[in-house]
Design an enzyme around this catalytic site. Sequence first.
Site, PDB file in Angstrom:
ATOM      1  N   ASP A   1       1.021  -1.248  -0.166  1.00 39.69           N
ATOM      2  CA  ASP A   1       0.051  -0.099   0.198  1.00 39.69           C
ATOM      3  C   ASP A   1       0.781   1.258   0.059  1.00 39.69           C
ATOM      4  OD1 ASP A   1       0.676  -0.713   2.497  1.00 39.69           O
ATOM      5  OD2 ASP A   1      -0.596   0.782   3.374  1.00 39.69           O
TER       6      ASP A   1
ATOM      7  N   GLU B   1       0.131  -1.209   5.489  1.00 36.79           N
ATOM      8  CA  GLU B   1       1.115  -0.842   6.552  1.00 36.79           C
ATOM      9  C   GLU B   1       0.962   0.471   6.937  1.00 36.79           C
ATOM     10  OE1 GLU B   1       4.999   0.583   7.887  1.00 36.79           O
ATOM     11  OE2 GLU B   1       4.020   1.386   6.201  1.00 36.79           O
TER      12      GLU B   1
HETATM   13 ZN   LIG Z   1       6.867   2.015   4.052  1.00 35.27          ZN
END
Ligand SMILES: [Zn+2]
Length: 440
Positions: A107, A202
Amino acid sequence: MRSVFSFMLCLFIAASSQAQALKPPKETALDRFLRYVKIDTQSAEDQETVPSTKKQFNLANLLANELKEIGAQNARVSEFGIVYAMLPGNLADNSKVPVIGFIAHMDTSPAVSGENVNAIIHKNYQGGDIVLPKDPTQIIKVDKSPVLKELIGDDIITADGATLLGSDDKSGVAEIMTMLDTLIQNPRIKRGTLAIAFTPDEEVGTGVEKFDVKGFGAKFAYTVDGESLGEISNETWSARTATVTFKGKSTHPGTAKGIMINAMYAAADYLSRFPKDILPETTEGRVGFVHPYAGVIDVEESSLKILLRDFDLSGLDAKEKVLRDMVAQTQAKFPEVKIAIDVKEDYKNMKEVLKDYPELTDNAIEAARRAGVKAFIKAIRGGTDGSRLTFQGLPTPNLFTGGANFHGKLEFNSRRGLEKTTETLINLVQIFAERVKAAD
Ligand SMILES: [Zn+2]
């Protein structure tokens, strides 16, 4: 052609013990990177589901297919959008070398759009500021990004000024894929078994909660999610979040005399008490901070959310005490407002665990050295997926990707950054195989 040649040359120099040059990967890290950044994988805050945005599956599915194509085993996408795969070792007895994990996140930051990323390659960079063509107010300046001085003659990759680039962390994804590709092309490079994972979310801190540590099967891992070449991190913040609530009493202002208790003034008083020398805007390096970052201002109930960050638990405790003392002071001044503070732990400094695994850092330093990169240890003023994984039983330091200026339109990486990181990963796999054999 140049890229293939220089990659082969790099590998040849790195593999000084090899009798002849290695076969190049089927595709360079740069070509992979350019494909991945075109796929929008922006994650979103405050979602109920993992992944937080469905579009992250587009890259996850692509990567699972590519893993199968290059010859990795058991490539799959979990219901939470996590891609897992394995590469079996090629030693006489693979059980003698620990299974090492390599992890990168798919992401990109919710802060800046990652839609229609138009990557631009600034070939043979000759120094100076880089103006991004689509928005000339977006300028990568040498004084703000001094790492540019080390990139003379390199090919620098940026976005066009309208979006972020997504180097964080599609560089890590491309580098791990190219490492696998190279290892598969060159079976004479000795390796233990490798476990691979590409994670969603993340940037919003939730993807790793769904990580199957047991199924992953690694003894320890590396996230490939750092910045400039050589940066290795075995230390992150220890982190807590405080919520302070101020309960007052709301009533019609026309008839409020003697009844209304306006919680907003207590919240303002509390904010005015923050010590100026422990804020994000006044600290750097190893100094921690407290950071009021969001709140609700209302007569009936006001609330403030505050980040607490420090590398040492004792320092974090001291900051929590400051916030609690401030509650007592504001409470004394506003006895009718009910003030409460609630503090939650977010994550802990991975060093608390990694100090018992010095070889993880030592081997990474040696792997970088063999790639001609001078390693340095940098404590991260933030957290990584590895911070959580380390405390879930998978010790996981963080390695560089070659990238810079994450989470913004001025993000960049370079051809050499991608190639040297890939080479470091290949060296790292070899070093683990060598060192365990040597210890026999
Ligand atoms: Zn990163």
